[in-house]
Design a protein around this motif. Structure first.
Motif, PDB file in Angstrom:
ATOM      1  N   ASN A  55       0.826  -1.205   0.000  1.00 14.87           N
ATOM      2  CA  ASN A  55       0.000   0.000   0.000  1.00 14.87           C
ATOM      3  C   ASN A  55       0.863   1.259   0.000  1.00 14.87           C
ATOM      4  OD1 ASN A  55       0.682   0.818   2.732  1.00 14.87           O
ATOM      5  ND2 ASN A  55      -0.624  -0.858   3.451  1.00 14.87           N
ATOM      6  N   PRO A  56       0.242   2.414  -0.306  1.00 13.53           N
ATOM      7  CA  PRO A  56       1.021   3.660  -0.420  1.00 13.53           C
ATOM      8  C   PRO A  56       1.810   4.017   0.832  1.00 13.53           C
ATOM      9  CG  PRO A  56      -1.137   3.936  -1.417  1.00 13.53           C
ATOM     10  CD  PRO A  56      -1.148   2.596  -0.753  1.00 13.53           C
ATOM     11  N   ARG A  57       1.253   3.761   2.024  1.00 15.09           N
ATOM     12  CA  ARG A  57       1.974   4.101   3.242  1.00 15.09           C
ATOM     13  C   ARG A  57       3.249   3.276   3.385  1.00 15.09           C
ATOM     14  NH1 ARG A  57      -2.485   4.964   8.101  1.00 15.09           N
ATOM     15  NH2 ARG A  57      -3.509   6.818   7.187  1.00 15.09           N
ATOM     16  N   ASN A  58       3.167   2.002   3.054  1.00 15.24           N
ATOM     17  CA  ASN A  58       4.358   1.164   3.134  1.00 15.24           C
ATOM     18  C   ASN A  58       5.409   1.601   2.118  1.00 15.24           C
ATOM     19  OD1 ASN A  58       3.259  -0.352   5.186  1.00 15.24           O
ATOM     20  ND2 ASN A  58       2.472  -1.965   3.833  1.00 15.24           N
ATOM     21  N   ARG A  59       4.955   2.016   0.936  1.00 17.62           N
ATOM     22  CA  ARG A  59       5.903   2.486  -0.078  1.00 17.62           C
ATOM     23  C   ARG A  59       6.565   3.795   0.354  1.00 17.62           C
ATOM     24  NH1 ARG A  59       2.864   1.157  -5.869  1.00 17.62           N
ATOM     25  NH2 ARG A  59       2.673  -1.096  -5.504  1.00 17.62           N
ATOM     26  N   THR A  60       5.781   4.656   1.007  1.00 16.50           N
ATOM     27  CA  THR A  60       6.370   5.891   1.534  1.00 16.50           C
ATOM     28  C   THR A  60       7.384   5.578   2.622  1.00 16.50           C
ATOM     29  OG1 THR A  60       4.311   7.098   1.045  1.00 16.50           O
ATOM     30  CG2 THR A  60       5.853   8.117   2.594  1.00 16.50           C
TER      31      THR A  60
ATOM     32  N   ILE B 283       8.445  11.083  -9.752  1.00 15.73           N
ATOM     33  CA  ILE B 283       9.042   9.813  -9.320  1.00 15.73           C
ATOM     34  C   ILE B 283       8.276   9.255  -8.126  1.00 15.73           C
ATOM     35  CG2 ILE B 283      11.097   8.759  -8.299  1.00 15.73           C
ATOM     36  CD1 ILE B 283      12.789  10.629  -9.989  1.00 15.73           C
ATOM     37  N   ALA B 284       7.954  10.121  -7.163  1.00 19.83           N
ATOM     38  CA  ALA B 284       7.194   9.669  -5.993  1.00 19.83           C
ATOM     39  C   ALA B 284       5.822   9.140  -6.402  1.00 19.83           C
ATOM     40  CB  ALA B 284       7.045  10.824  -5.004  1.00 19.83           C
ATOM     41  N   ARG B 285       5.200   9.802  -7.364  1.00 18.62           N
ATOM     42  CA  ARG B 285       3.875   9.369  -7.812  1.00 18.62           C
ATOM     43  C   ARG B 285       3.934   7.977  -8.437  1.00 18.62           C
ATOM     44  NH1 ARG B 285       0.660  13.508 -11.490  1.00 18.62           N
ATOM     45  NH2 ARG B 285       1.083  14.705  -9.589  1.00 18.62           N
ATOM     46  N   ARG B 286       4.998   7.685  -9.176  1.00 17.30           N
ATOM     47  CA  ARG B 286       5.127   6.371  -9.796  1.00 17.30           C
ATOM     48  C   ARG B 286       5.463   5.294  -8.776  1.00 17.30           C
ATOM     49  NH1 ARG B 286       5.368   9.945 -13.496  1.00 17.30           N
ATOM     50  NH2 ARG B 286       5.073   9.524 -15.709  1.00 17.30           N
ATOM     51  N   ILE B 287       6.144   5.673  -7.716  1.00 14.56           N
ATOM     52  CA  ILE B 287       6.477   4.692  -6.679  1.00 14.56           C
ATOM     53  C   ILE B 287       5.279   4.419  -5.774  1.00 14.56           C
ATOM     54  CG2 ILE B 287       7.907   4.290  -4.627  1.00 14.56           C
ATOM     55  CD1 ILE B 287      10.138   5.845  -6.018  1.00 14.56           C
ATOM     56  N   VAL B 288       4.621   5.481  -5.344  1.00 12.79           N
ATOM     57  CA  VAL B 288       3.517   5.355  -4.392  1.00 12.79           C
ATOM     58  C   VAL B 288       2.202   5.033  -5.083  1.00 12.79           C
ATOM     59  CG1 VAL B 288       2.222   6.583  -2.593  1.00 12.79           C
ATOM     60  CG2 VAL B 288       4.688   6.869  -2.769  1.00 12.79           C
ATOM     61  N   GLY B 289       2.050   5.511  -6.333  1.00 12.22           N
ATOM     62  CA  GLY B 289       0.818   5.255  -7.071  1.00 12.22           C
ATOM     63  C   GLY B 289      -0.182   6.385  -7.024  1.00 12.22           C
TER      64      GLY B 289
ATOM     65  N   LEU C 241       2.782  14.268  -0.928  1.00 16.52           N
ATOM     66  CA  LEU C 241       3.803  15.230  -0.524  1.00 16.52           C
ATOM     67  C   LEU C 241       4.879  14.589   0.358  1.00 16.52           C
ATOM     68  CD1 LEU C 241       1.721  18.473   0.128  1.00 16.52           C
ATOM     69  CD2 LEU C 241       3.125  17.904  -1.849  1.00 16.52           C
ATOM     70  N   PRO C 242       4.540  13.713   1.327  1.00 17.86           N
ATOM     71  CA  PRO C 242       5.613  13.048   2.083  1.00 17.86           C
ATOM     72  C   PRO C 242       6.529  12.223   1.186  1.00 17.86           C
ATOM     73  CG  PRO C 242       3.537  12.834   3.247  1.00 17.86           C
ATOM     74  CD  PRO C 242       3.216  13.412   1.906  1.00 17.86           C
ATOM     75  N   ALA C 243       5.946  11.498   0.223  1.00 14.48           N
ATOM     76  CA  ALA C 243       6.776  10.715  -0.700  1.00 14.48           C
ATOM     77  C   ALA C 243       7.643  11.627  -1.561  1.00 14.48           C
ATOM     78  CB  ALA C 243       5.887   9.837  -1.585  1.00 14.48           C
ATOM     79  N   SER C 244       7.111  12.782  -1.965  1.00 15.78           N
ATOM     80  CA  SER C 244       7.898  13.739  -2.739  1.00 15.78           C
ATOM     81  C   SER C 244       9.071  14.260  -1.916  1.00 15.78           C
ATOM     82  CB  SER C 244       7.019  14.913  -3.182  1.00 15.78           C
ATOM     83  OG  SER C 244       5.996  14.484  -4.053  1.00 15.78           O
TER      84      SER C 244
END
Length: 349
Positions: A2-7, A276-282, A286-289
């Protein structure tokens, strides 16, 4: 995943890169020695000759500054791209970085400034240019339309920024032609973005700035999600669209400005981090960025400071040279994939 784990995975990558930057490189430090050095620094204990100075005055502040600069640029770029719904919207593209560069080069070439005076000049230039761009974008079109019309408003702001950036680029080039060799070389290093001036004073200033701006961004996160649904929907949900968008623009500009003031206009970090963050998290995050921006700067600086001298006969590159080399092909790839997606949609319709 899920996105949180990817972040969280991105945060772990940043931690690993930070450890690599501090422990490895031209001077290696073992983990026990690192903790011994830090504890000795905090408690005024016995220091390791040479190693304590290298770690506490060079490697550690440089790595901390790299991470903070990446976080600030990543948040700024992700915020602009999310708010304007345009993957090309970043401080690099809309002129904020050029405003900082022109102001800093003016301070270096004309007034002979150096150190924090250059950083302060860059900060003032970035904020000043941002206000000009915002004012121009609000004055375009019908009276009072400004930055109200969703994608059209975002396009106006981007176009205004591109025009201002072109003019400021000419100003920078003119100033560089009027400078002597020593001053021009100093300005050129700053223009490329460099972590060489890293010290605890710069770290403290940037950390204090982020301590103010990040909570402000947290408060604006919910209105930002409402704006993603469209201005009319956001207004229907009770969001004051113009006020919120202005606050978001000021916050994004301030993040880019303080990062630029600390390390110069490190190319493409703000532009790269969001996509890049969008492709990783889906999804936009902003935290992933922020974590992606930190990872880009840490990895690029390690290559510039430790790997490049091995390949280029001892030449240490500014970190902006590496990020620029990474950003150019990514921009072309993003444009090609965007065109392919658009063509597929047209064909399916």
């Amino acid at each position: 995943m899920n996105p949180r784990n990817r972040t969280a995975l991105l945060a772990a990558v940043v931690g690993v890169l930070f450890a690599v930057a501090v422990l490895l490189g031209s001077y290696t430090v073992t983990v026990p020695d690192f903790f011994k050095i830090v504890v000795a620094q905090l408690t005024s204990g016995d220091k390791i000759p040479g190693a304590s100075f290298i770690v506490m005055e060079n490697k550690l502040p440089r790595a901390v500054l790299a991470a903070l600069v990446g976080i600030a640029f990543g948040l700024s770029g992700g915020l602009f791209q999310t708010m304007l719904r345009n993957p090309l919207a970043s401080p690099d593209a809309i002129g904020i970085s050029y405003g900082a560069s022109a102001s800093a080069v003016l301070a270096i070439v004309v007034f002979g400034a150096s150190g924090l005076a250059v950083s302060a000049s860059a900060l003032v230039g970035a904020i000043g240019v941002a206000l000009v761009i915002y004012a121009i974008s609000r004055g375009t079109g019908s009276r009072g339309a400004g930055v109200r019309g969703g994608n059209a408003a975002g396009n106006r702001l981007v176009l205004a920024g591109v025009g201002i950036a072109a003019a400021l680029g000419a100003v920078v080039n003119f100033l560089m032609t009027r400078a002597d060799i020593r001053t021009a070389s100093e300005a050129l290093i700053w223009l490329n973005g460099s972590l060489n001036p890293a010290n605890w004073e710069r770290v403290g200033i940037l950390l204090a700035s982020l301590a103010v701006l990040v909570p402000a961004l947290v408060l604006l996160a919910r209105p930002l999600r409402m704006l993603e649904l469209g201005d009319d929907v956001a207004a229907g949900l009770g969001i004051r669209v113009n006020a919120v968008r202005f606050a978001l623009v000021i916050t994004a500009v301030a993040l880019a400005a303080v990062a630029t003031a600390a390390a110069g206009p490190v190319a493409f970090v703000a532009f790269l981090a969001g996509p890049i963050a969008r492709r990783i998290v889906g999804r936009p995050s902003l935290p992933a960025s922020a974590f992606t921006g930190a990872a880009i700067v840490l990895a690029s600086d390690y290559l510039a400071y430790n790997v490049a001298p091995l390949v280029l006969a001892g030449t240490v590159l500014p970190v902006g040279v590496i990020t620029g080399a990474l950003g150019a092909p990514f921009l072309l790839w993003l444009l090609m994939t965007s065109n392919r997606v658009t063509s597929n949609r047209v064909t399916s319709n």
